[in-house]
Design a protein around this motif. Sequence first.
Motif, PDB file in Angstrom:
ATOM      1  N   GLU A 153       0.822  -1.210   0.000  1.00 35.62           N
ATOM      2  CA  GLU A 153       0.000   0.000   0.000  1.00 35.62           C
ATOM      3  C   GLU A 153       0.859   1.265   0.000  1.00 35.62           C
ATOM      4  O   GLU A 153       0.474   2.292  -0.562  1.00 35.62           O
ATOM      5  CB  GLU A 153      -0.950  -0.028   1.194  1.00 35.62           C
ATOM      6  CG  GLU A 153      -2.065  -1.064   1.010  1.00 35.62           C
ATOM      7  CD  GLU A 153      -2.990  -1.188   2.209  1.00 35.62           C
ATOM      8  OE1 GLU A 153      -2.550  -0.857   3.331  1.00 35.62           O
ATOM      9  OE2 GLU A 153      -4.134  -1.641   2.017  1.00 35.62           O
ATOM     10  N   THR A 159     -12.684  -8.208  -1.905  1.00 38.05           N
ATOM     11  CA  THR A 159     -11.887  -6.984  -1.761  1.00 38.05           C
ATOM     12  C   THR A 159     -10.743  -7.226  -0.775  1.00 38.05           C
ATOM     13  O   THR A 159     -10.758  -8.191  -0.005  1.00 38.05           O
ATOM     14  CB  THR A 159     -12.737  -5.823  -1.242  1.00 38.05           C
ATOM     15  OG1 THR A 159     -13.159  -6.133   0.111  1.00 38.05           O
ATOM     16  CG2 THR A 159     -13.963  -5.589  -2.112  1.00 38.05           C
ATOM     17  N   ILE A 188      -6.273 -10.086  -6.180  1.00 33.53           N
ATOM     18  CA  ILE A 188      -6.982  -8.810  -6.033  1.00 33.53           C
ATOM     19  C   ILE A 188      -6.113  -7.654  -6.535  1.00 33.53           C
ATOM     20  O   ILE A 188      -6.594  -6.753  -7.239  1.00 33.53           O
ATOM     21  CB  ILE A 188      -7.386  -8.577  -4.566  1.00 33.53           C
ATOM     22  CG1 ILE A 188      -8.260  -9.723  -4.055  1.00 33.53           C
ATOM     23  CG2 ILE A 188      -8.118  -7.241  -4.418  1.00 33.53           C
ATOM     24  CD1 ILE A 188      -8.524  -9.674  -2.555  1.00 33.53           C
ATOM     25  N   GLN A 189      -4.834  -7.668  -6.165  1.00 33.75           N
ATOM     26  CA  GLN A 189      -3.926  -6.598  -6.591  1.00 33.75           C
ATOM     27  C   GLN A 189      -3.871  -6.511  -8.117  1.00 33.75           C
ATOM     28  O   GLN A 189      -3.842  -5.416  -8.686  1.00 33.75           O
ATOM     29  CB  GLN A 189      -2.531  -6.831  -6.011  1.00 33.75           C
ATOM     30  CG  GLN A 189      -2.460  -6.599  -4.513  1.00 33.75           C
ATOM     31  CD  GLN A 189      -1.106  -6.980  -3.930  1.00 33.75           C
ATOM     32  OE1 GLN A 189      -0.412  -7.856  -4.457  1.00 33.75           O
ATOM     33  NE2 GLN A 189      -0.727  -6.340  -2.841  1.00 33.75           N
ATOM     34  N   ARG A 223      -6.223  -7.279 -10.253  1.00 32.43           N
ATOM     35  CA  ARG A 223      -7.450  -6.628 -10.723  1.00 32.43           C
ATOM     36  C   ARG A 223      -7.358  -5.111 -10.575  1.00 32.43           C
ATOM     37  O   ARG A 223      -7.774  -4.361 -11.458  1.00 32.43           O
ATOM     38  CB  ARG A 223      -8.666  -7.135  -9.936  1.00 32.43           C
ATOM     39  CG  ARG A 223      -8.996  -8.588 -10.167  1.00 32.43           C
ATOM     40  CD  ARG A 223     -10.470  -8.882  -9.851  1.00 32.43           C
ATOM     41  NE  ARG A 223     -10.926  -8.418  -8.546  1.00 32.43           N
ATOM     42  CZ  ARG A 223     -10.926  -9.148  -7.444  1.00 32.43           C
ATOM     43  NH1 ARG A 223     -10.468 -10.392  -7.458  1.00 32.43           N
ATOM     44  NH2 ARG A 223     -11.382  -8.658  -6.310  1.00 32.43           N
ATOM     45  N   LEU A 224      -6.807  -4.662  -9.442  1.00 41.02           N
ATOM     46  CA  LEU A 224      -6.755  -3.231  -9.159  1.00 41.02           C
ATOM     47  C   LEU A 224      -5.736  -2.494 -10.031  1.00 41.02           C
ATOM     48  O   LEU A 224      -5.872  -1.292 -10.271  1.00 41.02           O
ATOM     49  CB  LEU A 224      -6.424  -3.010  -7.678  1.00 41.02           C
ATOM     50  CG  LEU A 224      -7.461  -3.523  -6.674  1.00 41.02           C
ATOM     51  CD1 LEU A 224      -6.945  -3.373  -5.250  1.00 41.02           C
ATOM     52  CD2 LEU A 224      -8.789  -2.781  -6.834  1.00 41.02           C
ATOM     53  N   LEU A 225      -4.696  -3.212 -10.488  1.00 40.22           N
ATOM     54  CA  LEU A 225      -3.601  -2.556 -11.216  1.00 40.22           C
ATOM     55  C   LEU A 225      -3.599  -2.864 -12.703  1.00 40.22           C
ATOM     56  O   LEU A 225      -2.738  -2.392 -13.440  1.00 40.22           O
ATOM     57  CB  LEU A 225      -2.253  -2.984 -10.609  1.00 40.22           C
ATOM     58  CG  LEU A 225      -1.993  -2.503  -9.185  1.00 40.22           C
ATOM     59  CD1 LEU A 225      -0.761  -3.188  -8.607  1.00 40.22           C
ATOM     60  CD2 LEU A 225      -1.808  -0.989  -9.148  1.00 40.22           C
ATOM     61  N   ASN A 226      -4.556  -3.649 -13.153  1.00 40.65           N
ATOM     62  CA  ASN A 226      -4.547  -4.126 -14.538  1.00 40.65           C
ATOM     63  C   ASN A 226      -4.544  -2.997 -15.549  1.00 40.65           C
ATOM     64  O   ASN A 226      -3.885  -3.080 -16.583  1.00 40.65           O
ATOM     65  CB  ASN A 226      -5.769  -5.029 -14.758  1.00 40.65           C
ATOM     66  CG  ASN A 226      -5.479  -6.149 -15.734  1.00 40.65           C
ATOM     67  OD1 ASN A 226      -4.375  -6.682 -15.768  1.00 40.65           O
ATOM     68  ND2 ASN A 226      -6.466  -6.490 -16.541  1.00 40.65           N
TER      69      ASN A 226
END
Length: 277
Positions: free
Chosen positions: A121, A161, A203-204, A206-209
């Motif tokens: 983070e 999440t 998850i990471q 998905r968030l950074l794709n």
Amino acid sequence: MSSKVAIVTGSNKGIGFAIVRGLCKRFEGNVYLTSRDVRRGEQAVADLQKEGLNPKYHQLDITNAKSVEVFRDYLKEKYGGIDVLVNNAAIAFKGNATEPVAVQAEQTLFVNYFSTLSTCEILFPILRDGARVVNVSSSAGHLSNIPSKRLRDRLQDPTLTISELSGLMRDYVEAAKLGTQAAEWGNSSYVVSKVGLTALTKIQQRLLNDRDIKVNAVHPGYVDTDMSSHKGPLSIDDGAQAPLYLALDAPDSVRGEFVWYNKKIVSWADDKPTEKY
């Protein structure tokens, strides 16, 4: 500001040290060996310098947010961003450890899941577009190691999440304190921490794709290290091969995957591969 930079956490010994060695030989940029203990880290750098390699050094304790923030600010000022981040720092209690299960659960999850998460983070905002992140997991991090189908389904839910995943990890620690963890979670805090890390990887990604950042989890193999009580049949350089593949060589299409020590993508949710190590 234009020079590329690669970071390996917890890299004064073991697999992390070998990943730094491999990056120094092939990565076109600066490679940072990091450690909690400055003396040990500087000694590790000196050892690699004797091999003709030239890693940089910076103190980094992933369990201390201030330490991570100091490193972030240094990297941001000196390089403007990060190109490769290998999250390797972790702990494991020995099989004959005398600490109560509750203590092992709290400490293992704190380092291997929660501190890795907080480090991400803090550092992720300075990842350059197109960067690569390698989360060093384990065969223990395969979803099949969790006995409860309910939990397995939850952990692989594509809408899960980070907040919800962290809640599940806290649920495990609380169950361990009550002595009720075994039926659903099994008996290994290390397993839960690495399953959590692998779920986090998904998850990471998905968030950074949309920034073309590749985030993958890797099982480096059963390696002869302090963590394995030197029982692993593989050398640390063997254990560095799959992480280095993900950091340097894997096609851009490899993202959000769980990769075995032989560089093969394996299904996280189906049966665990039967290959040794």
